[in-house]
Each structure stands twice: as structure tokens, then as C-alpha cells.
Design a protein around this motif. Structure first.
Motif, short mmCIF file in Angstrom:
data_model
loop_
_atom_site.label_atom_id
_atom_site.label_comp_id
_atom_site.label_asym_id
_atom_site.label_seq_id
_atom_site.Cartn_x
_atom_site.Cartn_y
_atom_site.Cartn_z
N LEU A 198 11.18 -15.64 -0.80
CA LEU A 198 11.53 -14.34 -0.23
C LEU A 198 10.87 -13.20 -0.99
O LEU A 198 10.44 -12.22 -0.40
CB LEU A 198 13.05 -14.16 -0.23
N MET A 199 10.77 -13.36 -2.31
CA MET A 199 10.12 -12.31 -3.11
C MET A 199 8.64 -12.17 -2.76
O MET A 199 8.02 -11.16 -3.03
CB MET A 199 10.23 -12.64 -4.60
N TYR A 200 8.08 -13.24 -2.21
CA TYR A 200 6.67 -13.23 -1.85
C TYR A 200 6.46 -12.96 -0.36
O TYR A 200 5.35 -13.01 0.14
CB TYR A 200 6.02 -14.57 -2.20
N HIS A 244 5.26 1.42 5.83
CA HIS A 244 4.63 1.86 7.07
C HIS A 244 4.62 3.38 7.18
O HIS A 244 3.66 3.98 7.66
CB HIS A 244 5.35 1.25 8.28
N GLU A 245 5.70 4.02 6.73
CA GLU A 245 5.80 5.48 6.86
C GLU A 245 4.99 6.22 5.81
O GLU A 245 4.44 7.29 6.06
CB GLU A 245 7.27 5.91 6.78
N ASN A 246 4.91 5.66 4.59
CA ASN A 246 4.30 6.38 3.47
C ASN A 246 2.92 5.87 3.06
O ASN A 246 2.19 6.56 2.35
CB ASN A 246 5.23 6.35 2.26
N GLY A 247 2.61 4.63 3.45
CA GLY A 247 1.30 4.08 3.08
C GLY A 247 1.24 3.59 1.65
O GLY A 247 0.17 3.27 1.15
N PHE A 248 2.38 3.55 0.96
CA PHE A 248 2.43 2.98 -0.39
C PHE A 248 3.83 2.44 -0.65
O PHE A 248 4.77 2.73 0.10
CB PHE A 248 2.07 4.04 -1.44
N VAL A 249 3.94 1.65 -1.71
CA VAL A 249 5.26 1.26 -2.23
C VAL A 249 5.28 1.61 -3.70
O VAL A 249 4.23 1.91 -4.29
CB VAL A 249 5.55 -0.26 -2.04
N GLU A 250 6.45 1.61 -4.34
CA GLU A 250 6.50 1.98 -5.75
C GLU A 250 7.47 1.13 -6.55
O GLU A 250 8.40 0.54 -6.02
CB GLU A 250 6.80 3.47 -5.92
N LEU A 259 -1.24 0.87 0.18
CA LEU A 259 -1.54 -0.25 1.08
C LEU A 259 -2.23 0.32 2.32
O LEU A 259 -1.61 0.60 3.34
CB LEU A 259 -0.22 -0.95 1.47
N ARG A 260 -3.55 0.49 2.16
CA ARG A 260 -4.32 1.19 3.20
C ARG A 260 -4.20 0.56 4.57
O ARG A 260 -4.24 1.23 5.59
CB ARG A 260 -5.79 1.25 2.78
N ASP A 261 -4.06 -0.78 4.62
CA ASP A 261 -4.09 -1.47 5.91
C ASP A 261 -2.70 -1.84 6.42
O ASP A 261 -2.56 -2.71 7.27
CB ASP A 261 -4.96 -2.73 5.80
N ILE A 262 -1.68 -1.16 5.86
CA ILE A 262 -0.31 -1.53 6.24
C ILE A 262 -0.06 -1.31 7.73
O ILE A 262 0.77 -1.99 8.33
CB ILE A 262 0.72 -0.74 5.39
N ILE A 269 -3.65 -9.14 9.09
CA ILE A 269 -3.81 -8.18 8.00
C ILE A 269 -2.52 -7.41 7.76
O ILE A 269 -2.08 -7.25 6.62
CB ILE A 269 -4.97 -7.20 8.32
N ARG A 270 -1.92 -6.97 8.85
CA ARG A 270 -0.70 -6.18 8.72
C ARG A 270 0.42 -6.99 8.04
O ARG A 270 1.08 -6.50 7.12
CB ARG A 270 -0.23 -5.71 10.10
N MET A 271 0.56 -8.24 8.44
CA MET A 271 1.61 -9.07 7.83
C MET A 271 1.32 -9.35 6.37
O MET A 271 2.24 -9.43 5.54
CB MET A 271 1.76 -10.36 8.62
N SER A 272 0.04 -9.49 6.06
CA SER A 272 -0.34 -9.68 4.66
C SER A 272 0.05 -8.47 3.82
O SER A 272 0.58 -8.59 2.71
CB SER A 272 -1.85 -9.94 4.57
N MET A 273 -0.19 -7.28 4.36
CA MET A 273 0.17 -6.04 3.66
C MET A 273 1.69 -5.92 3.52
O MET A 273 2.19 -5.39 2.53
CB MET A 273 -0.39 -4.83 4.41
N GLU A 274 2.41 -6.39 4.53
CA GLU A 274 3.87 -6.33 4.45
C GLU A 274 4.39 -7.24 3.34
O GLU A 274 5.37 -6.90 2.65
CB GLU A 274 4.49 -6.69 5.80
N ARG A 275 3.72 -8.38 3.13
CA ARG A 275 4.10 -9.24 2.01
C ARG A 275 3.81 -8.53 0.69
O ARG A 275 4.60 -8.61 -0.25
CB ARG A 275 3.35 -10.58 2.09
N ASN A 276 2.68 -7.84 0.63
CA ASN A 276 2.37 -7.04 -0.57
C ASN A 276 3.45 -5.99 -0.81
O ASN A 276 3.84 -5.74 -1.95
CB ASN A 276 1.02 -6.34 -0.41
#
Length: 362
Positions: A198-200, A244-250, A259-262, A269-276
Motif C-alpha cells: 500500500l505504501m508503494y 492532481h490539484e497542486n502538481g506536487f506532494v510534500e 510530479l509534472r505528469d500527474i 503514466i498517470r497511475m505511475s505518478m499517483e504511486r509516486n
DNA sequence: AATTTCACG
DNA sequence: ACGTACGTGAAATTA
């Protein structure tokens, strides 16, 4: 031996040739998995599955393990001993990783073997700089799961840590609805897989693959998990939404990963970014925490005038070369500063070991 | 230079 | 229908 079993000799180091032998000549599999370039996969997972029925696969696995350790560590590490110091020195890259972790190169001392018996022999070779010293290893216990508990504020997960329970057993106890003492090894193994997965950002499909169970069963396990730990589900959903709203996480202390491609229209690609997005606050907060601990520890050891030295960082572990009479003060400085590095609600635990080599210290 | 594999957290 | 768990570095082979 392997060439006899194969019926011919070939370059055993070539995955391409090996795949052709296993799947074209010997036809060990009906429909072998292929890599994206169309070659047969011959990785450990594939060979382990074949090893149940075919000795050749087992022998290749043994060959792979031995040559990996020889080529990457045994034959190479001695060449990294610096004449000036008589010791091996790595270089830490402080701005290399996407999450804020350090990276180690030339040589990489963050991937010294420990899991296999042969690998442990290599780890034994790491010893203090002189006989009047010992190695002290201090590692954060389950740091990423504690951070996930902190970030999510999930009551069940927090409670497991507050009670000092084995978190995977506690998870299994809740997910399978049995008493803590009635958790079987298999149930704990599955719970551990879910916690890490889940963490990944692992999917239900991914869980079913790794547990070797039907998707439907994996789906039921995940549903039971989120029913028991609703805060985890909320964390995952809210974090993805935030990204998705901010384009980054912290991270907990506010360090960002963009996450430019979120919002990519490409689903993969989108799902990969969501895992990130899910993983980065967890892994990144752990990286922040140990870095702050390192600064505090270095300062405290200097101020105390100690001769002992911090020598390695391996993501959630710090290794010290300790003059024996300084063991008491070093232990205290290291433990307290690792625990207090970052203000947290969830309890933080540090395991400390001491020994005449790195394996013993663990 | 890219690919595949595998060592670690 | 698709693709399916994060982050690294290094060695050997292939292109």
C-alpha cells in the motif's frame, strides 16, 4: 553441470542466450513471459518458479547468486581501498534521488549484501578501523510504516505502534479477525505484503500476483484492510487528490516533489505518478528524519569531544566506528537524537547493535 | 547507450 | 483492453 542439462554450452551470463535455451530448446514453459524488447524473461522470479520442477533452474539461480556476489563485491571492493587511509570511502550524493534520500556510489555502500548466507560473509568483512573499536549500528524500526501511521492518523495503525505491537501481526489480527496470538505465519506474511504494498501504491492485481491468489480474494483482503484502517484509505485518496490539484506532494516538514505528469492523459503514466504521490511523502519524510538526526548526532559527538565517528548511512540505519570506552555516550547520543530528530505523534523506536563486524552489529 | 538482472532500504 | 509496488547503483551483455 548446467551445460549438460542444457544439452549444449553457451554464455551463461547472457540472459538472451539463456532464455533461448530454456524456452526454445528445452521448452520448459508454454508461454514464457517476455521483456518489452521481446526477449524471454529469466529473472529470479521466473527461475524460482521453474526451480520447483527443473534442476537446471535451481543451478542457474545458484550460479547467479555466486557470480553476483563475486563480480560486484568480492572482486571489486578491494580496489576501492584508499592508500592514504587503508579504508573504503563511498561518495554520498545529496541531490540525486527524487524522494530526498541519499545515494551512494564509487562504491555503493548502501547495497552491501545481508540477505543470503553467502552475502552475510561479505558483510562480515566490514570491521572497525582498529582493534580498540567496535561497530555500532542503529536503525529505525519500521520507520516508513510509522510515518504512514503519522501521515494518515489512522487510529488502528497508531494504536498498534503505541502498544508496541508487531505491526504486521497486528494488521493480520485485524484483517483476518483473529486474536493477536492466533495469527499464523502465512497471515502475517500476507499482512506484511499489504502494508508494504500500500505504501508503494500497489493495486489489487499486484497484490493477487504477489500472494499467488485470485484477484477476487485479493480484493476481499484489501476491502477488509481498509475497513479496519480507514485512515489509510483516506490518506491515499487525499494525497492523490492533492497531487492532481497542486502538481506536487510534500513531506512532513514540507519538502516538495513535483510530479509534472500527474495529470497525464496516458493512464499508465498517470497511475505511475499517483504511486509516486502516495510513496514520496512516506519515503521522503523518512529521509528528512534521518538527515536531521545525522546533523544533530554529528554536532553532539563533536561537542562531547568524542573520537568515535559516524561512518555510514543506509536509508534507515546509521553505522558508527566507536572507541570502546565511548560506547555508553555514543549509544545515548545516537538513540536520543534519532528518536527526537523530528517531532512525531507516533512513537519512534531505534534498534541498536554492537559488534566486531557489521553483521554482528546488526 | 540501452537492456537485463540483482544487491540493498 | 491496458498495466499493474517505491527508491537507488553496478555488472555483464547487447545493439
Amino acid at each position: 553441470m548446467i551445460f549438460e542439462e542444457a544439452g549444449c554450452s553457451f554464455n551463461l551470463n547472457s540472459p538472451k542466450q539463456l532464455g533461448e535455451i530454456l524456452f526454445n530448446s528445452l521448452k520448459l514453459e508454454e508461454k514464457p513471459k517476455k521483456t518489452k524488447t521481446g526477449q524471454y524473461q529469466t529473472n529470479e522470479q521466473v527461475l524460482t518458479r521453474l526451480a520447483v520442477r527443473f534442476d537446471i533452474a535451481r543451478h542457474i539461480l545458484e550460479y547467479r547468486e555466486a557470480t553476483k556476489l563475486k563480480n560486484t563485491y568480492v572482486d571489486v571492493l578491494p580496489s576501492h581501498v584508499l592508500e592514504k587511509t587503508g579504508r573504503i570511502h563511498t561518495t554520498y550524493a545529496q541531490v540525486a534521488t527524487a524522494t530526498g534520500r541519499l545515494a551512494s556510489n564509487g562504491p555503493n555502500l548502501q547495497n552491501i549484501p545481508i540477505r543470503s548466507a553467502q552475502g552475510q560473509e561479505i558483510r562480515k568483512a566490514f570491521i572497525p578501523r582498529s582493534p580498540d573499536r567496535v561497530l555500532l549500528s542503529a536503525d529505525y524500526s519500521q520507520i516508513e510504516l510509522r510515518i504512514m501511521a503519522e501521515l494518515s492518523g489512522d487510529p488502528g495503525m497508531l494504536e498498534a505502534f503505541e502498544r508496541g505491537q508487531d505491526v504486521h501481526s497486528a494488521t493480520a489480527s485485524r484483517v483476518y479477525g483473529v486474536g493477536l496470538t492466533d495469527v499464523s505465519d502465512e497471515m502475517r506474511r500476507q499482512a506484511k505484503m499489504i502494508n508494504f504494498g500500500l505504501m508503494y501504491g500497489m493495486s489489487v492485481f499486484g497484490l493477487s500476483q504477489r500472494l499467488g491468489i485470485p484477484r477476487k480474494e485479493a480484493q476481499e483482503i484489501v476491502e477488509s484492510y481498509f475497513a479496519q484502517f480507514p485512515g489509510i484509505k483516506t490518506y491515499i485518496d487525499k494525497t492523490i487528490e492533492f497531487a492532481h490539484e497542486n502538481g506536487f506532494v510534500e513531506t512532513i516538514v514540507g519538502r516538495r516533489r513535483y510530479l509534472r505528469d500527474i495529470n497525464s492523459r496516458n493512464k499508465t503514466i498517470r497511475m505511475s505518478m499517483e504511486r509516486n504521490a502516495i510513496n514520496t511523502p512516506i519515503q521522503g519524510s523518512g529521509a528528512d528524519m534521518i538527515k536531521m538526526a545525522m546533523v544533530r548526532i554529528q554536532r553532539a559527538m563533536r561537542d562531547a569531544g568524542l573520537e568515535s565517528r559516524m561512518v555510514l548511512q543506509i536509508h534507515d540505519e546509521l553505522v558508527f566506528d566507536v572507541v570502546k570506552p565511548e560506547l555508553g555516550p555514543v549509544r545515548e547520543i545516537v538513540e536520543s537524537n534519532m528518536i527526537q530528530a523530528m517531532p512525531m505523534t507516533v512513537p519512534i523506536e531505534v534498534d541498536i547493535g554492537v559488534g566486531d563486524n557489521w553483521l554482528e552489529a546488526h
